[in-house]
Design a protein around this motif. Structure first.
Motif, PDB file in Angstrom:
ATOM      1  N   LYS A  25       0.903  -1.418   0.477  1.00 26.87           N
ATOM      2  CA  LYS A  25      -0.021   0.250   0.273  1.00 26.87           C
ATOM      3  C   LYS A  25       1.030   1.107  -0.426  1.00 26.87           C
ATOM      4  O   LYS A  25       1.927   1.286   0.824  1.00 26.87           O
ATOM      5  N   ALA A  26       0.335   2.314  -0.693  1.00 26.94           N
ATOM      6  CA  ALA A  26       1.032   3.154  -0.527  1.00 26.94           C
ATOM      7  C   ALA A  26       1.161   4.381   0.962  1.00 26.94           C
ATOM      8  O   ALA A  26       0.051   4.582   1.080  1.00 26.94           O
ATOM      9  N   PRO A  27       2.054   4.620   1.304  1.00 31.61           N
ATOM     10  CA  PRO A  27       2.025   5.299   2.248  1.00 31.61           C
ATOM     11  C   PRO A  27       1.680   7.005   2.135  1.00 31.61           C
ATOM     12  O   PRO A  27       1.866   7.266   3.493  1.00 31.61           O
ATOM     13  N   ILE A  28       1.207   7.639   1.432  1.00 34.24           N
ATOM     14  CA  ILE A  28       0.694   8.322   1.087  1.00 34.24           C
ATOM     15  C   ILE A  28      -0.165   8.422  -0.025  1.00 34.24           C
ATOM     16  O   ILE A  28      -0.436   7.959  -0.429  1.00 34.24           O
ATOM     17  N   HIS A  29      -1.502   9.616   0.213  1.00 34.98           N
ATOM     18  CA  HIS A  29      -2.497  10.006  -0.942  1.00 34.98           C
ATOM     19  C   HIS A  29      -1.320   9.750  -2.088  1.00 34.98           C
ATOM     20  O   HIS A  29      -1.054  11.788  -2.282  1.00 34.98           O
ATOM     21  N   THR A  30      -1.401   9.276  -3.280  1.00 36.22           N
ATOM     22  CA  THR A  30      -0.631   9.819  -4.008  1.00 36.22           C
ATOM     23  C   THR A  30      -1.703  10.129  -5.363  1.00 36.22           C
ATOM     24  O   THR A  30      -3.134   9.046  -5.413  1.00 36.22           O
ATOM     25  N   TYR A  31      -1.388  11.639  -6.064  1.00 29.31           N
ATOM     26  CA  TYR A  31      -2.370  11.515  -6.922  1.00 29.31           C
ATOM     27  C   TYR A  31      -1.242  11.417  -8.489  1.00 29.31           C
ATOM     28  O   TYR A  31      -0.117  12.352  -8.609  1.00 29.31           O
ATOM     29  N   ILE A  32      -1.672  10.661  -9.615  1.00 31.47           N
ATOM     30  CA  ILE A  32      -0.741  10.883 -10.943  1.00 31.47           C
ATOM     31  C   ILE A  32      -1.342  11.108 -12.210  1.00 31.47           C
ATOM     32  O   ILE A  32      -2.640  11.454 -12.001  1.00 31.47           O
ATOM     33  N   LEU A  33      -0.311  11.796 -13.089  1.00 32.05           N
ATOM     34  CA  LEU A  33      -1.563  12.001 -14.041  1.00 32.05           C
ATOM     35  C   LEU A  33      -1.530  10.985 -15.127  1.00 32.05           C
ATOM     36  O   LEU A  33      -0.538  10.040 -15.034  1.00 32.05           O
ATOM     37  N   GLY A  34      -1.681  11.212 -16.389  1.00 29.16           N
ATOM     38  CA  GLY A  34      -2.177   9.714 -17.592  1.00 29.16           C
ATOM     39  C   GLY A  34      -0.865   9.386 -17.860  1.00 29.16           C
ATOM     40  O   GLY A  34      -0.073  10.499 -17.812  1.00 29.16           O
ATOM     41  N   ALA A  35      -1.427   9.094 -19.110  1.00 24.53           N
ATOM     42  CA  ALA A  35      -0.036   8.665 -20.208  1.00 24.53           C
ATOM     43  C   ALA A  35       0.680   9.599 -20.829  1.00 24.53           C
ATOM     44  O   ALA A  35      -0.845  10.947 -21.158  1.00 24.53           O
ATOM     45  N   ALA A  36       2.064   9.516 -21.288  1.00 21.92           N
ATOM     46  CA  ALA A  36       2.734  10.381 -22.595  1.00 21.92           C
ATOM     47  C   ALA A  36       3.884   9.533 -22.677  1.00 21.92           C
ATOM     48  O   ALA A  36       3.657  10.445 -24.134  1.00 21.92           O
ATOM     49  N   SER A  37       2.712   8.089 -23.705  1.00 22.39           N
ATOM     50  CA  SER A  37       3.134   7.775 -24.493  1.00 22.39           C
ATOM     51  C   SER A  37       2.460   6.881 -24.821  1.00 22.39           C
ATOM     52  O   SER A  37       1.585   5.811 -23.965  1.00 22.39           O
ATOM     53  N   GLN A  38       2.169   6.444 -26.289  1.00 23.03           N
ATOM     54  CA  GLN A  38       1.524   5.125 -26.125  1.00 23.03           C
ATOM     55  C   GLN A  38       1.783   3.387 -25.828  1.00 23.03           C
ATOM     56  O   GLN A  38       0.393   2.920 -25.720  1.00 23.03           O
ATOM     57  N   GLU A  39       2.608   4.015 -25.186  1.00 23.00           N
ATOM     58  CA  GLU A  39       2.915   2.054 -24.615  1.00 23.00           C
ATOM     59  C   GLU A  39       2.447   2.277 -23.339  1.00 23.00           C
ATOM     60  O   GLU A  39       2.106   1.412 -22.722  1.00 23.00           O
ATOM     61  N   THR A  40       2.107   3.227 -22.503  1.00 21.90           N
ATOM     62  CA  THR A  40       1.009   3.017 -20.994  1.00 21.90           C
ATOM     63  C   THR A  40      -0.085   3.897 -20.752  1.00 21.90           C
ATOM     64  O   THR A  40      -0.243   3.991 -19.722  1.00 21.90           O
ATOM     65  N   VAL A  41      -0.378   4.214 -22.112  1.00 20.35           N
ATOM     66  CA  VAL A  41      -1.664   3.412 -22.761  1.00 20.35           C
ATOM     67  C   VAL A  41      -3.352   3.255 -21.969  1.00 20.35           C
ATOM     68  O   VAL A  41      -4.056   2.771 -20.971  1.00 20.35           O
ATOM     69  N   LYS A  42      -2.014   1.947 -21.552  1.00 19.70           N
ATOM     70  CA  LYS A  42      -2.909   0.823 -21.572  1.00 19.70           C
ATOM     71  C   LYS A  42      -3.497   0.069 -19.472  1.00 19.70           C
ATOM     72  O   LYS A  42      -4.583   0.142 -19.473  1.00 19.70           O
ATOM     73  N   SER A  43      -2.935   0.839 -19.395  1.00 15.10           N
ATOM     74  CA  SER A  43      -2.188   0.744 -17.503  1.00 15.10           C
ATOM     75  C   SER A  43      -3.440   2.009 -17.188  1.00 15.10           C
ATOM     76  O   SER A  43      -3.867   1.739 -15.666  1.00 15.10           O
ATOM     77  N   PHE A  44      -4.463   2.578 -18.389  1.00 11.08           N
ATOM     78  CA  PHE A  44      -5.547   3.939 -17.600  1.00 11.08           C
ATOM     79  C   PHE A  44      -6.448   3.229 -17.891  1.00 11.08           C
ATOM     80  O   PHE A  44      -6.650   3.432 -19.448  1.00 11.08           O
TER      81      PHE A  44
END
Length: 474
Positions: A64-83
């Motif tokens: 579990k992440a030890p802090i509330h973590t906020y992330i941005l979306g994909a910045a490349s075609q390869e990582t789009v599938k993770s969202f």
């Protein structure tokens, strides 16, 4: 009862190195106390099997992440599938995807605007890209509110193009770095802090003002911080959240207004995606700490061709201009400036009457930024200084005078180009410099004739005296 401040951490590209990220967060919290949230810009997910294995541990709840973590979306075609979608959602316990673009307001009232991905180079844009129309839709509801004064934090994957103008040059290829639409976005949203990544370099820009001096009411300053990838060798730096409207000594002009004009000086339309390219670490940032002498970068300014009489040695390496060590009488944003003497304000320079004038029309041409000498000026500043000089020459000519110009930076180390008119009946030749040299030679000869013994014994003293006399006359 005083409101408890929000403690925020920000990091650059994680690229799937979640264990390294959260181990570092725990180490920071052990030393500095608990933080409220972690903001991640750039690529959060990686594409390697190791990165996927680490993510599965957090996705399944094994870790579990030890802090509330906020992330941005994909910045490349390869990582789009993770969202799973373009809208924000919780990806794992304590890890939240903000979405492609929008505004997030926390319980404390902290307002965070965010834009994921890169600016599109084609139409229709790929899933990991945005267009200027997308950003216009984000800006309109905010700036349409008469009470809008700027967001607290702006998160973008890409750097804003031209952010280095008026500041030091980052250690990246500025010819291809950044997005013009992100620059326009930052100019409109006036964030107190702007974080970006993707370039693999840490760059902490000097704070810049969001108003035009003497033409608009004072506003808060903005700070841009680019963050390097997680697990890079650099150490964490700190920053102080100072009074919002207070103008720091090292504040600069708005870099996005610099690059929002075309070659004719006309304003470019908002979110223009066709503007010309300008040729041209660390991964954590803590908003709750005191600001020390943060990393300023080692990049060198790109030198342009100079015009007019101010010539520079092309082989001389440019240096970052010094910052004032104390109050400066000539930095336009400084409280010490006697603004009733200011005559005209340009983009890079301004003209003022001399306080201790040699003649009633004695004027000064000064750079708005804290430069020590003409040789340190950029081509844009020199060009504008030349325009002011030509305008003053025309003005003095209409008054029946020529002008003497000389450079001075006494005490404050802020360049002043002194412009002193001389009546035409006092100028025996068209070349006023020749007249001064001729008069100096006759004065020198007279000194030798009257007191040749002292002159020969104190030649250096007499020579220095001659130069000092000439400076006073100018």
């Amino acid at each position: 009862m005083a409101e408890k401040p929000v403690k925020v951490l920000a990091c650059g590209d994680v690229e799937g190195r979640l264990n390294a990220l959260f181990n570092r967060v725990q180490a920071i919290q052990k030393k500095a106390g608990q933080f409220d949230l972690l903001l991640c810009v750039g690529e959060f997910f990686g594409t390697t099997p190791e990165a996927e294995a680490e993510w599965q541990q957090y996705k399944t709840g094994a870790k579990k992440a030890p802090i509330h973590t906020y992330i941005l979306g994909a910045a490349s075609q390869e990582t789009v599938k993770s969202f799973p979608s373009a809208d924000g959602c919780e990806l794992a316990d304590n890890i939240t995807y903000l979405g492609r673009r929008g505004v997030f307001t926390g319980v404390s009232g902290l307002q965070i605007a965010y834009v994921s991905g890169r600016e599109a180079l084609q139409d229709p844009p790929p899933a990991h890209c945005f267009t200027s129309k997308h950003l216009s839709a984000l800006v309109a509801p905010l700036t349409g509110n008469s009470k809008f004064r700027g967001v607290d934090i702006l998160l973008t994957s890409q750097w804003p193009r031209g952010v280095w103008h008026y500041g030091h040059t980052p250690e990246v290829n500025t010819k291809f770095c950044g997005s013009g639409s992100v620059a326009n976005l930052a100019d409109h949203l006036k964030p107190r802090y702007h974080f970006a990544a993707l370039e693999g370099a840490h760059y902490e820009r000097l704070p810049y003002r969001n108003h035009v001096v003497l033409q608009e009411n004072a506003q808060h300053v903005s700070r841009f911080i680019a963050l390097a990838s997680v697990n890079n060798p650099a150490k964490k730096k700190a920053l102080e959240a100072s009074e919002l409207v207070k103008q720091p000594q090292d504040v600069t002009e708005n870099p996005y207004r610099f690059c929002s004009k075309d070659k004719t000086g006309k304003q470019r339309p908002s979110f223009n995606t066709t503007e010309e390219e300008e040729p041209a670490g660390q991964f954590f940032f803590d908003l709750s700490k005191k600001q020390g002498g943060g990393f300023r970068g080692r990049g060198r300014k790109r030198e342009g061709d100079e015009r007019g009489d101010f010539q520079r040695d092309e082989n001389k390496q440019p240096r970052r201009h010094p910052q004032p060590t104390g109050p400066c009488w000539f930095c336009l944003a400084s409280p010490q400036v006697e603004k009733h003497l200011v005559i005209s304000i340009g983009t890079h320079c301004y003209v003022a009457l001399a306080k201790g004038s040699l003649t009633p029309l004695h004027m000064l041409i000064l750079p708005i930024g804290h430069y020590q000498s003409v040789v340190e000026l950029s081509s844009e500043v020199v060009e504008e200084m030349e325009k002011y000089r030509e305008a003053l020459k025309s003005f003095y000519k209409s008054k029946g005078a020529r002008c003497v110009l000389f450079e001075r930076n006494y005490k404050s180390q802020h360049l002043q180009l002194q412009v002193v008119p001389v009546p035409l009946d006092r100028c025996t030749t068209e070349d006023i410099k020749e007249a001064f040299m001729e008069y100096r030679t006759s004065t020198w000869s007279w000194t030798l004739g009257r007191n040749s013994t002292i002159a020969s014994r104190n030649t250096s003293l007499c020579s220095l005296g001659g130069r000092c006399w000439r400076a006073r006359r100018c």
